[in-house]
Design an enzyme around this catalytic site. Structure first.
Site, PDB file in Angstrom:
ATOM      1  N   TRP A 105     -44.799  74.896  27.390  1.00 59.14           N
ATOM      2  CA  TRP A 105     -43.563  74.036  28.180  1.00 59.14           C
ATOM      3  C   TRP A 105     -42.679  74.543  29.084  1.00 59.14           C
ATOM      4  O   TRP A 105     -43.021  74.174  30.218  1.00 59.14           O
ATOM      5  CB  TRP A 105     -43.296  73.448  27.531  1.00 59.14           C
ATOM      6  CG  TRP A 105     -43.934  72.766  26.078  1.00 59.14           C
ATOM      7  CD1 TRP A 105     -44.570  72.197  25.196  1.00 59.14           C
ATOM      8  CD2 TRP A 105     -45.377  71.533  26.943  1.00 59.14           C
ATOM      9  NE1 TRP A 105     -45.458  71.484  24.934  1.00 59.14           N
ATOM     10  CE2 TRP A 105     -46.090  71.167  25.425  1.00 59.14           C
ATOM     11  CE3 TRP A 105     -45.743  70.811  27.988  1.00 59.14           C
ATOM     12  CZ2 TRP A 105     -46.919  70.156  25.960  1.00 59.14           C
ATOM     13  CZ3 TRP A 105     -47.067  70.270  27.861  1.00 59.14           C
ATOM     14  CH2 TRP A 105     -47.396  69.797  27.080  1.00 59.14           C
ATOM     15  N   ASP A 174     -35.313  71.395  29.454  1.00 61.01           N
ATOM     16  CA  ASP A 174     -36.251  70.428  28.250  1.00 61.01           C
ATOM     17  C   ASP A 174     -35.691  70.712  26.810  1.00 61.01           C
ATOM     18  O   ASP A 174     -35.621  71.239  25.768  1.00 61.01           O
ATOM     19  CB  ASP A 174     -37.286  71.196  28.794  1.00 61.01           C
ATOM     20  CG  ASP A 174     -38.567  70.660  27.788  1.00 61.01           C
ATOM     21  OD1 ASP A 174     -38.810  69.544  26.843  1.00 61.01           O
ATOM     22  OD2 ASP A 174     -39.338  70.493  27.824  1.00 61.01           O
ATOM     23  N   LYS A 198     -41.118  62.455  20.189  1.00 57.78           N
ATOM     24  CA  LYS A 198     -40.989  63.142  19.320  1.00 57.78           C
ATOM     25  C   LYS A 198     -39.653  62.258  18.478  1.00 57.78           C
ATOM     26  O   LYS A 198     -39.522  62.034  17.242  1.00 57.78           O
ATOM     27  CB  LYS A 198     -40.417  64.835  19.137  1.00 57.78           C
ATOM     28  CG  LYS A 198     -42.080  65.111  19.784  1.00 57.78           C
ATOM     29  CD  LYS A 198     -41.778  65.555  21.071  1.00 57.78           C
ATOM     30  CE  LYS A 198     -42.651  66.670  21.973  1.00 57.78           C
ATOM     31  NZ  LYS A 198     -43.928  66.267  21.773  1.00 57.78           N
TER      32      LYS A 198
HETATM   33  N1  PMP Z   1     -41.538  69.555  26.869  1.00 57.77           N
HETATM   34  C1  PMP Z   1     -41.506  69.886  25.466  1.00 57.77           C
HETATM   35  C2  PMP Z   1     -40.887  70.504  24.931  1.00 57.77           C
HETATM   36  C3  PMP Z   1     -43.368  69.284  25.111  1.00 57.77           C
HETATM   37  O1  PMP Z   1     -43.166  69.251  23.961  1.00 57.77           O
HETATM   38  C4  PMP Z   1     -43.816  68.299  25.965  1.00 57.77           C
HETATM   39  C5  PMP Z   1     -45.654  67.560  25.593  1.00 57.77           C
HETATM   40  N2  PMP Z   1     -45.317  67.471  24.148  1.00 57.77           N
HETATM   41  C6  PMP Z   1     -43.704  68.054  27.029  1.00 57.77           C
HETATM   42  C7  PMP Z   1     -42.442  69.087  27.684  1.00 57.77           C
HETATM   43  C8  PMP Z   1     -44.323  67.273  27.993  1.00 57.77           C
HETATM   44  O2  PMP Z   1     -44.316  65.711  27.809  1.00 57.77           O
HETATM   45  P1  PMP Z   1     -45.658  64.645  28.241  1.00 57.77           P
HETATM   46  O3  PMP Z   1     -46.430  65.490  27.868  1.00 57.77           O
HETATM   47  O4  PMP Z   1     -44.806  63.671  28.038  1.00 57.77           O
HETATM   48  O5  PMP Z   1     -45.868  65.346  29.886  1.00 57.77           O
END
Ligand code: PMP
Length: 367
Positions: A105, A174, A198
């Site tokens: 991520w 994040d 989550k």
């Molecule tokens: N950051 C983290 C830590 C994630 O776990 C995720 C998705 N699982 C994202 C960003 C991306 O999120 P999205 O799928 O809502 O774009």
């Protein structure tokens, strides 16, 4: 009698049962108004109350200082990978930002930011995402507009056990997969964001908490829906927000509050994750978690089964046997393989115990 299902998914993931029941109860007729939140104008007084409730609970549960805005936006966590540089990378004249890349991520976030400015990865590139490089190896740039990191890497199961020291440079985090799973000192951050799907709600809404003095610096190409100043000035109502998802966030935050807040969540999350790590550690290598012990996630536990690097046939058997017992969504991310158990707030101690018991029995049968 229907068999009990336990959802260990990484996200979207389990919601507290009481939240689902409340949503069900209110689905057709919200609070006696005669129709659903799904059918409600985002400009109505009733929705205004729903939005205010989500915001004030967020403020209360995270002790958010008054000089921060709380926004509920669309575009997902990935939308923020763009919105952050679009709004903040130009804060200083060098138009650059520092990124810590410790998993999928933060890697994606850094890649996206490169479109909008200079990106400096502050540590030697990792060939495996199993540890956080020691801060003594970081070269932070004092003229960076911000330092970015992902507090919990959902795919790799890597979670910081410290807050990065940036020597006064703005810190951006994040927290998509660990917001409200543990206390956090918001005042240390310029910006925090989290996709809700989550620990704090369902998909469709992303929570953005941003310090007020950072508004108003967006690049001129920044899409207006991503412009923090515009969204903050309009209380997330510049355009139609993800109304129903915001409603669900409100219910989840209420549940967190009624269950003792982030400190109580942390106690349970430590207990739950220890139960699984203890079994891995005592398994003589039958279960293997590749992540360094100093940064093992309480939320997402990736592990291999059978031998170092994983015995894929045995892992299939593990998943099938787990599924027979009602334990679902345990398959590891396709980029990592093996198993991943996600133990978000809504997963109970009893459910984690069931997984632990199964793991011990599977070990006995196959060692
Ligand atoms: N950051 C983290 C830590 C994630 O776990 C995720 C998705 N699982 C994202 C960003 C991306 O999120 P999205 O799928 O809502 O774009």
């Amino acid at each position: 009698e229907p068999k009990q299902i336990i959802n260990f998914g990484a996200g979207p993931s389990k919601l507290p049962q009481s939240v689902l029941l409340q949503a069900q109860k209110e689905l057709l007729d919200y609070g006696g108004i005669g129709f659903s939140v799904l059918e409600m104008s985002h400009r109505s007084a009733d929705f205004g109350k729903i939005l205010n409730k989500a915001e004030s609970l967020m403020r209360e549960l995270l002790s958010i200082p008054d000089n921060y805005k709380v926004m509920f936006l669309q575009g997902g966590g990935s939308g923020q990978f763009s919105a952050i540089p679009l709004n903040l990378i130009g804060l200083k004249e060098d138009n650059c930002a520092d990124y810590l890349v410790t998993g999928t991520w933060s890697e994606r976030a850094a890649k996206e930011a490169e479109k909008y400015g200079k990106v400096n990865i502050v540590h030697p590139k990792l060939d495996r995402y199993t540890k956080i490089p020691d801060p003594s190896s970081w070269t932070l740039n004092p003229s960076a507009s911000y330092v970015y990191y992902c507090y919990n890497e959902t795919v790799h199961g890597v979670e910081y056990d410290f807050t990065p020291e940036t020597n006064g440079v703005l810190l951006v985090s994040d927290m998509s997969s660990n917001l409200l799973s543990r206390p956090v000192d918001v005042s240390k951050f310029g910006l925090i964001f989290a996709g809700a799907q989550k620990n704090v709600g369902c998909a469709g809404v992303t929570v953005v908490i941003v310090r007020e003095d950072l508004l108003g610096h967006a690049q001129k190409e920044c899409p207006i829906t991503m412009d923090y100043k515009v969204q903050a000035a309009n209380n997330s109502l510049y355009n139609t927000p993800p109304c129903y998802s915001i409603y669900i966030v409100g219910l989840v935050l209420e549940w967190i509050k009624n269950n003792g807040g982030s400190a109580a969540m942390e106690t349970l999350n430590k207990q739950k994750s220890s139960m699984i790590y203890d079994i891995i550690n005592a398994s003589n290598g039958f279960y293997e978690c590749p992540v360094d012990v100093s940064c093992r996630s309480r939320m997402n536990i990736p592990f291999r089964v059978g031998k170092k690097g994983g015995d894929e046939a045995l892992e299939k058997e593990f998943l099938a046997a787990a599924s027979k017992r009602g334990m679902l969504s345990l398959k590891g991310h396709r980029s990592v393989g093996g198993i991943r158990a996600s133990l978000y707030n809504a997963v109970t101690v009893e459910e984690t115990e069931a997984l632990a018991t199964f793991m011990k029995e599977f070990l006995k049968e196959h060692q």
